[in-house]
Write an enzyme that holds these catalytic residues in place. Structure first.
Site, PDB file in Angstrom:
ATOM      1  N   ASP A 431      -0.616   0.178  -0.222  1.00 56.33           N
ATOM      2  CA  ASP A 431      -0.510  -0.833  -1.259  1.00 56.33           C
ATOM      3  C   ASP A 431      -1.618  -1.878  -1.126  1.00 56.33           C
ATOM      4  OD1 ASP A 431       1.141  -2.231  -3.368  1.00 56.33           O
ATOM      5  OD2 ASP A 431       1.222  -3.757  -1.800  1.00 56.33           O
ATOM      6  N   GLU A 484      -4.217   2.463  -3.310  1.00 54.89           N
ATOM      7  CA  GLU A 484      -4.157   1.653  -4.526  1.00 54.89           C
ATOM      8  C   GLU A 484      -5.281   0.630  -4.401  1.00 54.89           C
ATOM      9  OE1 GLU A 484      -1.480  -1.593  -6.960  1.00 54.89           O
ATOM     10  OE2 GLU A 484      -1.258  -1.330  -4.820  1.00 54.89           O
TER      11      GLU A 484
END
Length: 754
Positions: A431, A484
């Site tokens: 993330d 990401e």
């Protein structure tokens, strides 16, 4: 009682024990050979009487120099073979001596590897471990806190009183204590006294199990006690690169997929009901599903949809539901909201039995400030940077790991290996990678510190990500490591030996933003934005991209996918079907968030579950049918995935028909003529004889049409396929004369024979 010239020293040490200021309890406690005799000293706060049981004899221990410090003389070396008989307030019990175990648990090699950041199985030493030493079962505790003045084990075992069980400080800032009185299921924390005298109660950073929120203690749990039966799955996974296979991911949040009534309790194996974990005040009377219930309900659902993988938003223990799991405090523990670690193992095991891979969201970029967590762990900035200009995300209210510290990197890299080794997961999605790569991420001028070269790159974070990916693929060559990353940082998916970050997939954030922006436009004005739908191909082969429509795009006022679309309900459904079909035909692996597969209307809310009642309506059934069939087609047609990262696999036929908002292209697997032709019409206009050039004459079977009645469309199409006509267009001598339904994507396959 022997006379001792060390009376003052003993009294001083005892006072330190009482005040929780002793970092070397073994110096005074346990068995000691002194003046040709074996002396045992025992520290027992609030004890009235202490006796030593040794070889069928009982020896009274006398209080010496302090009311809680007891000493007895034994005739020979007791080693580990004695027990302590303690009387408190009229209650007597017998236990082994925690300070009779004097050997180091974490040896020299372990300390060396940890100190240099390369102990890839550090969880086998750190934390709480159920062991048996010299025929005595108990728990070995081990923690890294180099700046602490003293540390004690606290828990139900000692009424959470830190005076009872001080830990021994070893080399390298390691603290240890063997607790023969503790067992599986016992709750504990570390009571850490800082050099300034402040006391913190910390959960175990390496704990394998934690209490259910709002409680935050750690729980002693077995590590290796599960029988896996997925060896063939793991062998097949690691035998070849997974990115050259079809990958279609169902991203989801376990706590908001489906809720159950609190009246319908989950029954344990013994028939006893498990205490329900309430879902939220938003839906009173509902509870979260357990891991076994998710195994029973979620896995068949995902299999029926045809997804190859489930991606779970963070399931590492976290105190606040509203963080969605991204503010982790228990890095080595699946959250207890849904059950036990072994129940989660069974969930993964069953996924593999059903041919489904498991991807976890992993959050090495930051951690919360909760008092029981990593923040200011031993009274100093141990896991985080001391300077908030590099150690804090003020907008998120979280702290940033100090990647320059070897032990911190070791904590994270080993955690990555832990999830693959102990829980057999198949991949991770990291993330907020951009927040790690840039020192000035979300920071105004003056609130960030340049690196050693004067730039904004976080060199230490880059090295950490490279190390993490390098170690991951060393251990698990078939793993997925997905970034990401929302910027143009180069070589994200290139190997580390080439200078890349070492991921093997990257979310294509540019494609996602362009496509959502495009589809939110009234179809009549899309002709002025043709570049939005075609631009992604210009950079498609710079990285190994995954196309993702994620949870981030259906929260905070952004609306769910269906409600982003313009027009009346019919157009919303048709636009949604067209976007999803275009996504499945565009190069790149696929990820969609839960609810998109049936046209969820409401924004995602972590406190609520999905609108399953919508499946009573045909248009929503139609979208789900579309996803089912797209996934089946995707897996069956290698042209849709085999050359995702090779320009050979894609070729525009026409991307310039702006006035009609129509695009057409080919997807190819190899040099045979059985390629796919994809034609997309992004307006509500129907075209009755739209010509598309193709390189080879013959019959082109219509293998998919997003406007089909099964999907809720108008069922306009091409009667199963079309023969080419002799017509010069798009630099080809042959063409297909097609019917293009409104707001649709059609797929044709060239066949050698009709």
């Amino acid at each position: 009682m022997i006379e001792t010239i060390q009376a003052d020293w003993i009294k001083s040490e005892a006072i330190n024990l009482e005040n929780c200021c002793n970092d070397n309890p073994l110096k005074i406690l346990g068995p000691h050979f002194y003046e040709e005799q074996w002396v045992i000293r025992v520290w027992m706060p609030e004890a009235d009487e202490v006796k030593i049981n040794f070889k069928n004899n009982t020896y009274k221990a006398e209080s010496i120099n302090h009311k809680w410090l007891f000493e007895a003389i034994l005739p020979e070396n007791p080693n580990f073979n004695y027990e302590i008989n303690i009387s408190r307030g009229g209650i007597t019990h017998t236990q082994h001596d925690p300070w009779s175990y004097r050997e180091e648990w974490m040896g020299e090699v372990d300390r060396h590897l940890f100190a240099e950041g390369n102990h890839h199985h550090i969880w086998e030493k750190m934390g709480a471990h159920l062991i048996e030493e010299k025929n005595q079962k108990g728990v070995m505790f081990c923690i890294w806190a180099p700046n602490a003045k003293s540390i004690s084990i606290i828990g139900d075992i000692n009424s959470w009183d830190g005076r009872h069980h001080p830990m021994q400080k070893r080399l390298g800032g390691i603290w240890e204590l063997f607790m023969p009185t503790m067992k599986e299921g016992d709750t504990y924390k570390y009571e850490i006294r800082t050099q300034q005298g402040h006391i913190y109660e910390k959960a175990d950073p390496y704990g394998f199990l934690h209490e259910i929120r709002p409680q935050n203690g750690s729980i002693v749990s077995k590590l290796k006690n599960f029988n896996w039966n997925d060896s063939s799955w793991i062998s097949n996974r690691d035998s070849s690169s997974q990115i050259n296979k079809p990958i279609s991911v169902y991203e989801m949040h376990l706590g908001s997929w489906l809720h159950e009534s609190t009246d319908n309790k989950y029954l344990e194996d013994n028939g006893e009901p498990r205490d329900p974990v309430p879902a939220a005040d938003l839906k009173p009377g509902t509870r979260l599903l357990t891991y076994p219930e998710l195994t029973e309900k979620l896995i068949p659902y995902v299999k029926d949809r045809g997804f190859t993988h489930i991606e779970l938003m963070p399931i590492s223990e976290h105190p606040f539901d509203g963080s969605w799991g991204y503010q982790v405090t228990g890095w080595y523990a699946p959250t207890s909201r849904f059950g036990t670690p072994n129940e989660f193992r069974e969930f993964v095991n069953k996924c593999h039995e059903e041919g489904i891979g498991v991807i976890l969201d992993w959050v090495p970029g930051h951690f919360p400030k909760d008092k029981h967590g990593l923040a200011f762990f031993d009274g100093c900035h141990l896991y985080e940077h001391g300077d908030s200009r590099i150690g804090e995300h003020k907008e998120w209210g979280t702290l940033i790991f100090n990647y320059s510290r070897n032990e911190v990197r070791n904590f994270l890299v080993a955690n990555l290996i832990y999830w693959f080794e102990e829980f057999h997961i198949d991949g991770i999605r990291v993330d907020a990678v951009a927040s790690m790569l840039y020192r000035d991420y979300l920071r105004p001028d003056g609130e960030w510190i340049p690196n050693e070269n004067g730039g904004n790159e976080n060199i230490e974070a880059v090295k950490f990500l490279q190390q993490a990916n390098h170690v991951l693929f060393q251990h698990f060559p078939g793993a997925l490591s997905i970034a990401e990353e929302s910027t143009t940082w180069p070589m994200v998916t290139k190997p580390t030996d080439m200078g890349g970050l070492g991921f093997n997939l990257k979310w294509n954030m540019g494609w996602m933003h362009d496509m959502l922006d495009y589809f939110e436009i009234d179809p009549w004005f899309r002709q002025f934005h043709q570049n939005s739908v075609t631009f992604s191909i210009t950079y498609n082969y710079t990285e190994n991209f995954m196309l993702a429509l994620s949870h981030d795009e259906v929260v905070h006022g952004k609306s769910h996918l269906l409600h982003k679309m313009p027009g009346d309900d019919w157009k919303k459904y048709a636009n949604t079907r067209a976007l999803l079909t275009y996504m499945w035909t565009h190069p790149g692996k696929k990820t969609i968030f839960m609810g998109m597969e049936f046209g969820q209307r409401q924004e995602w809310n972590v406190w609520d579950d999905l609108q399953w009642e919508l499946l009573e309506f045909e248009p929503h059934k139609g979208i789900r049918n579309l996803i089912d069939d797209l996934n089946a087609l995707y897996k069956n047609e290698a042209a849709l995935w085999k050359n995702d990262f090779d320009p050979y696999g894609f070729q525009w036929i026409d991307c310039n028909d702006k006035s009609n908002s129509v695009i057409s292209f080919m997807r190819r697997e190899n040099d045979t003529n059985e390629w796919l032709v994809v034609v997309a019409n992004f307006t509500p206009n129907t075209h009755g004889s739209y010509k598309v050039g193709v390189p080879v004459e013959g019959f082109y079977k219509e293998i998919f049409n997003s406007d089909g009645s099964r999907y809720g469309g108008s069922n306009k199409g091409n009667m199963g396929g079309k023969e080419t006509i002799n017509y010069n267009i798009h630099d080809y001598q042959n063409a297909l004369e097609l019917a293009l339904p409104p707001l649709s994507v059609s797929i044709f396959k060239h066949l050698s024979k009709k």
